[in-house]
Design a protein around this motif. Structure first.
Motif, PDB file in Angstrom:
ATOM      1  N   ILE A   1      38.280   7.728  -5.521  1.00 47.24           N
ATOM      2  CA  ILE A   1      37.458   8.780  -4.920  1.00 47.24           C
ATOM      3  C   ILE A   1      37.489   8.643  -3.410  1.00 47.24           C
ATOM      4  N   ASN A   2      37.795   9.737  -2.740  1.00 48.35           N
ATOM      5  CA  ASN A   2      37.838   9.731  -1.278  1.00 48.35           C
ATOM      6  C   ASN A   2      36.516  10.210  -0.689  1.00 48.35           C
ATOM      7  N   ILE A   3      36.227  11.467  -0.860  1.00 54.85           N
ATOM      8  CA  ILE A   3      35.053  12.084  -0.252  1.00 54.85           C
ATOM      9  C   ILE A   3      34.011  12.393  -1.328  1.00 54.85           C
ATOM     10  N   MET A   4      32.767  12.053  -1.030  1.00 52.78           N
ATOM     11  CA  MET A   4      31.635  12.446  -1.876  1.00 52.78           C
ATOM     12  C   MET A   4      30.628  13.136  -0.968  1.00 52.78           C
ATOM     13  N   GLY A   5      30.136  14.278  -1.422  1.00 51.92           N
ATOM     14  CA  GLY A   5      29.245  15.014  -0.541  1.00 51.92           C
ATOM     15  C   GLY A   5      28.268  15.899  -1.268  1.00 51.92           C
ATOM     16  N   TRP A   6      27.412  16.478  -0.463  1.00 48.68           N
ATOM     17  CA  TRP A   6      26.408  17.406  -0.959  1.00 48.68           C
ATOM     18  C   TRP A   6      26.448  18.695  -0.136  1.00 48.68           C
ATOM     19  N   TYR A   7      26.345  19.808  -0.837  1.00 43.72           N
ATOM     20  CA  TYR A   7      26.236  21.122  -0.223  1.00 43.72           C
ATOM     21  C   TYR A   7      24.979  21.773  -0.798  1.00 43.72           C
ATOM     22  N   ARG A   8      24.522  22.814  -0.144  1.00 47.10           N
ATOM     23  CA  ARG A   8      23.374  23.547  -0.679  1.00 47.10           C
ATOM     24  C   ARG A   8      23.545  25.033  -0.438  1.00 47.10           C
TER      25      ARG A   8
ATOM     26  N   VAL B   1      25.673  19.778   3.559  1.00 50.92           N
ATOM     27  CA  VAL B   1      24.503  18.953   3.852  1.00 50.92           C
ATOM     28  C   VAL B   1      24.964  17.620   4.427  1.00 50.92           C
ATOM     29  N   ALA B   2      25.853  16.954   3.696  1.00 50.46           N
ATOM     30  CA  ALA B   2      26.366  15.660   4.161  1.00 50.46           C
ATOM     31  C   ALA B   2      27.552  15.255   3.308  1.00 50.46           C
ATOM     32  N   PHE B   3      28.448  14.444   3.889  1.00 49.09           N
ATOM     33  CA  PHE B   3      29.484  13.823   3.079  1.00 49.09           C
ATOM     34  C   PHE B   3      29.730  12.405   3.574  1.00 49.09           C
ATOM     35  N   ILE B   4      30.326  11.614   2.702  1.00 52.45           N
ATOM     36  CA  ILE B   4      30.629  10.221   3.023  1.00 52.45           C
ATOM     37  C   ILE B   4      32.026   9.900   2.511  1.00 52.45           C
ATOM     38  N   SER B   5      32.808   9.240   3.335  1.00 49.84           N
ATOM     39  CA  SER B   5      34.178   8.898   2.958  1.00 49.84           C
ATOM     40  C   SER B   5      34.200   7.569   2.198  1.00 49.84           C
ATOM     41  N   ASP B   6      35.363   7.248   1.665  1.00 42.14           N
ATOM     42  CA  ASP B   6      35.487   5.980   0.947  1.00 42.14           C
ATOM     43  C   ASP B   6      35.323   4.789   1.882  1.00 42.14           C
ATOM     44  N   GLY B   7      35.532   5.020   3.163  1.00 47.73           N
ATOM     45  CA  GLY B   7      35.326   3.962   4.148  1.00 47.73           C
ATOM     46  C   GLY B   7      33.907   3.866   4.665  1.00 47.73           C
ATOM     47  N   GLY B   8      33.059   4.784   4.225  1.00 51.50           N
ATOM     48  CA  GLY B   8      31.653   4.743   4.634  1.00 51.50           C
ATOM     49  C   GLY B   8      31.304   5.640   5.801  1.00 51.50           C
ATOM     50  N   THR B   9      32.275   6.368   6.324  1.00 42.58           N
ATOM     51  CA  THR B   9      31.984   7.302   7.410  1.00 42.58           C
ATOM     52  C   THR B   9      31.176   8.476   6.884  1.00 42.58           C
ATOM     53  N   THR B  10      30.115   8.822   7.618  1.00 44.80           N
ATOM     54  CA  THR B  10      29.242   9.900   7.173  1.00 44.80           C
ATOM     55  C   THR B  10      29.238  11.061   8.160  1.00 44.80           C
ATOM     56  N   ASN B  11      28.914  12.218   7.643  1.00 51.05           N
ATOM     57  CA  ASN B  11      28.796  13.408   8.470  1.00 51.05           C
ATOM     58  C   ASN B  11      27.659  14.251   7.905  1.00 51.05           C
ATOM     59  N   TYR B  12      26.805  14.786   8.780  1.00 52.11           N
ATOM     60  CA  TYR B  12      25.641  15.549   8.348  1.00 52.11           C
ATOM     61  C   TYR B  12      25.608  16.927   8.980  1.00 52.11           C
ATOM     62  N   GLY B  13      25.051  17.868   8.244  1.00 50.92           N
ATOM     63  CA  GLY B  13      24.773  19.161   8.825  1.00 50.92           C
ATOM     64  C   GLY B  13      23.679  19.018   9.873  1.00 50.92           C
TER      65      GLY B  13
END
Length: 120
Positions: free
Chosen positions: A31-38, A48-60
């Motif tokens: 799994i590479n990217i796990m995220g949430w949308y709304r 809303v947000a996603f997190i990479s397999d390396g732990g990098t996060t990004n938020y709306g």
């Protein structure tokens, strides 16, 4: 096939907290990217947000500082901790998982959605 099962939605008062979970299962190699949308009624689906397999996060922008995304790679599960909830956070929240299946085939799967309602 990759299946996503979401849980944790519900009704909460403004200022409260909720924690969403999404577990992925099936023929998953990685799994590479796990995220949430709304998606709120009458509006487009938004990140809303996603997190990479390396732990990098990004938020709306609208959730920065209030929401925290995390993942448990051993369980193929992503979490969304939502604090200081506002009525405008009311929406159906969808989990999204991107990765690869056995034999190298890529997948991009969506959960069924879980309702989050924040009352004022």
């Amino acid at each position: 096939q990759v299946q996503l099962v979401e849980s944790g939605g519900g009704l909460v008062q403004a200022g409260g907290s909720l924690r969403l979970s999404c577990a992925a299962s099936g023929s998953i190699s990685g799994i590479n990217i796990m995220g949430w949308y709304r998606q709120a009624p009458g509006k487009q689906r938004e990140l809303v947000a996603f997190i990479s397999d390396g732990g990098t996060t990004n938020y709306g922008d609208s959730v920065k500082g209030r929401f925290t995304i995390s993942r448990d790679n051993a369980k193929n599960t992503v979490y969304l901790q939502m604090n200081s909830l506002k009525p405008e956070d009311t929406a159906v929240y969808y989990c999204n998982v991107q990765g690869s299946r056995f034999l190298g085939r890529l997948f991009n799967s969506w959960g069924q959605g879980t309702q989050v309602t924040v009352s004022s």
